[in-house]
Design an enzyme around this catalytic site. Structure first.
Site, PDB file in Angstrom:
ATOM      1  N   PRO A  86      29.221  44.526  26.470  1.00  0.00           N
ATOM      2  CA  PRO A  86      29.639  45.558  25.510  1.00  0.00           C
ATOM      3  C   PRO A  86      28.464  46.405  25.047  1.00  0.00           C
ATOM      4  CG  PRO A  86      30.742  43.500  25.026  1.00  0.00           C
ATOM      5  CD  PRO A  86      29.758  43.202  26.127  1.00  0.00           C
ATOM      6  N   CYS A  87      28.665  47.735  25.071  1.00  0.00           N
ATOM      7  CA  CYS A  87      27.555  48.649  24.795  1.00  0.00           C
ATOM      8  C   CYS A  87      27.420  49.007  23.322  1.00  0.00           C
ATOM      9  CB  CYS A  87      27.738  49.930  25.613  1.00  0.00           C
ATOM     10  SG  CYS A  87      29.219  50.878  25.173  1.00  0.00           S
ATOM     11  N   GLN A  88      28.418  48.666  22.492  1.00  0.00           N
ATOM     12  CA  GLN A  88      28.411  49.125  21.102  1.00  0.00           C
ATOM     13  C   GLN A  88      27.149  48.738  20.315  1.00  0.00           C
ATOM     14  OE1 GLN A  88      30.918  47.720  22.643  1.00  0.00           O
ATOM     15  NE2 GLN A  88      32.765  48.969  22.403  1.00  0.00           N
ATOM     16  N   PHE A  90      24.224  48.916  21.207  1.00  0.00           N
ATOM     17  CA  PHE A  90      23.098  49.751  21.605  1.00  0.00           C
ATOM     18  C   PHE A  90      23.476  51.219  21.755  1.00  0.00           C
ATOM     19  CE2 PHE A  90      23.126  45.555  23.588  1.00  0.00           C
ATOM     20  CZ  PHE A  90      22.010  44.983  22.989  1.00  0.00           C
ATOM     21  N   SER A  91      24.759  51.546  21.564  1.00  0.00           N
ATOM     22  CA  SER A  91      25.238  52.900  21.799  1.00  0.00           C
ATOM     23  C   SER A  91      24.662  53.863  20.772  1.00  0.00           C
ATOM     24  CB  SER A  91      26.773  52.918  21.734  1.00  0.00           C
ATOM     25  OG  SER A  91      27.249  54.240  21.788  1.00  0.00           O
TER      26      SER A  91
END
Length: 413
Positions: A86-88, A90-91
């Site tokens: 999941p990228c959240q 580091f987004s």
């Protein structure tokens, strides 16, 4: 005597709607497990399995948390672990908590690599992972993947674990016995590989150290310069789309000097032109004028509007980065700017085209859920390029190992 060809095996983590996993399948890998926790994404895969879609037909899909899967049950040798945690955390649009975000699945990814000991892994994430404020944690991720057997102790903070890993690295840890990997981090723009979207992502590709692999990320195949030559010097782009000179836009002021430089070059760019929104969608009818049943997931969505800071993607450039959202995407990334200057939302099918999903692949769920699946996906075409490069390297390594073994046997004889 002809030797039997061995099919390489893969495990896919955080599979989402299947973008990265489809690229892995197209590269020739057979899936041993496809794991995804989101119900709607799993429904998309199941629906395509029900329709007997070839690429996903035989996927062993498991709906749940990767930390709850029984990885010890996989008895076969795993050639590749692939996934996009999941990228959240580091987004650029997230809360930027990184290691403090419960959605950070890099520790779980390292645990799975430690358990399965794959020959290689492909891990994809957002560009934000490489920002300076995350530099220590990014280094921590890389070192954990390089030395997965040096696990974090029960009472150890991640910073203390980082220091211990750094000590191993600086003391020549590459010569450690046991499971270690050579990790190659690369920041890429999907547009440079023929994806009709300016999508910057970081790939962490690792090969098990005992394989002795020397690998580099595939070279770009497309470029902005080649697109500018096609549009403003040769005119091939406009002729291909049957756009008369009187209807062509002017050269954007910010590109005039660059086009002039390209016009004076003796040698044109060697790459193919970036693919644009117009290139990707040219044969899809306007969703306002067609019957949705004729084109799967090609339904018009009303309500798009532009305002400062919220503008759509021009037709004659790659699209802005598709994001996981629908009406609330802050920069207007999920809208197109029409030839008349108006804007409208990309349909699901158009968004799928921009992510290079095949037209026969359908998406399940509400508008919001589907756009989340597409915004989180790895472009299938880019996934295939990376996975095919890894597969080729693994195949060459296996051939070299087999030839060396045969040479040893002849010497013994």
């Amino acid at each position: 005597m002809k030797q039997e060809t061995k099919i390489m095996k893969a495990v896919e983590l955080f599979a989402g709607a299947g973008g990265l996993a489809m690229g892995v399948s197209l590269a020739g890998f057979e899936s041993l497990a496809v794991v995804e926790w989101d119900k709607w994404a799993c429904d998309t895969i199941r629906e395509n399995q029900r329709r007997d879609y070839p690429l996903v037909r035989d996927w062993p899909l498991w709906n749940g948390d990767v930390r709850d899967f029984d990885w010890s049950a996989i008895s076969e040798c795993v050639d590749l672990v692939a996934g996009g945690p999941p990228c959240q955390p580091f987004s650029m649009g997230g809360r930027h908590k990184a290691f403090g975000d419960k959605r950070d699945m890099f520790p779980a990814t390292v645990d799975i690599v430690r358990c399965l000991c794959p020959k290689a892994f492909i891990i994809e994430n957002v560009k934000g992972l490489t920002r300076s404020s995350f530099s220590n944690y990014f280094q921590y991720i890389l070192l954990q993947l390089e030395f997965p057997e040096i696990a974090r102790r029960g009472n150890e903070t991640w910073l203390d674990h980082l220091k211990r890993l750094q000590g191993v690295k600086t003391s020549g840890g590459g010569h450690l016995q046991g499971l270690t990997y050579h990790v190659i981090p690369t920041l890429v723009n999907a547009a440079d590989y023929g994806v009709p979207q300016k999508r910057e992502r970081v790939f962490l590709v690792g090969f098990r150290s005992d394989l002795g692999v020397e690998w580099s990320f595939p070279r770009p195949t497309h470029s902005l310069d080649a697109l500018l030559v096609s549009q403003w010097i040769t005119g091939d782009y406009w002729e291909r789309h049957e756009i008369a000179k009187r209807n062509r836009p002017d050269i954007p002021a910010r590109l005039e000097k660059r086009v002039a430089r390209l016009a004076s070059c003796l040698f044109p760019p060697g790459e193919k032109p970036w693919r644009t929104v117009r290139d990707a969608l040219w044969d899809l009818p306007d969703p306002r004028l067609c019957t949705p049943d004729n084109f799967m997931n090609h339904h018009f969505q009303d309500g798009a509007r532009a305002y400062p800071g919220h503008t759509g993607s021009p037709l004659d450039l790659p699209a802005k980065t598709l994001k996981a959202g629908d009406h609330g995407v802050p920069g207007g990334e999920n809208m197109m700017v029409r030839d008349d200057g108006g804007v409208r939302y990309f349909t699901v099918r158009e968004s799928a085209r921009l992510q290079t999903f095949p037209d026969g692949y359908i998406f399940h769920g509400s508008w919001t859920e589907i756009m989340r699946q597409l915004g989180n996906a790895v472009p299938v075409a880019l996934a295939r390029i990376v996975a095919a490069s890894v597969a080729e390297q693994l195949a060459e390594t296996a051939i070299r190992a087999r030839m060396l073994e045969q040479r040893r046997e002849r010497i013994k004889a």
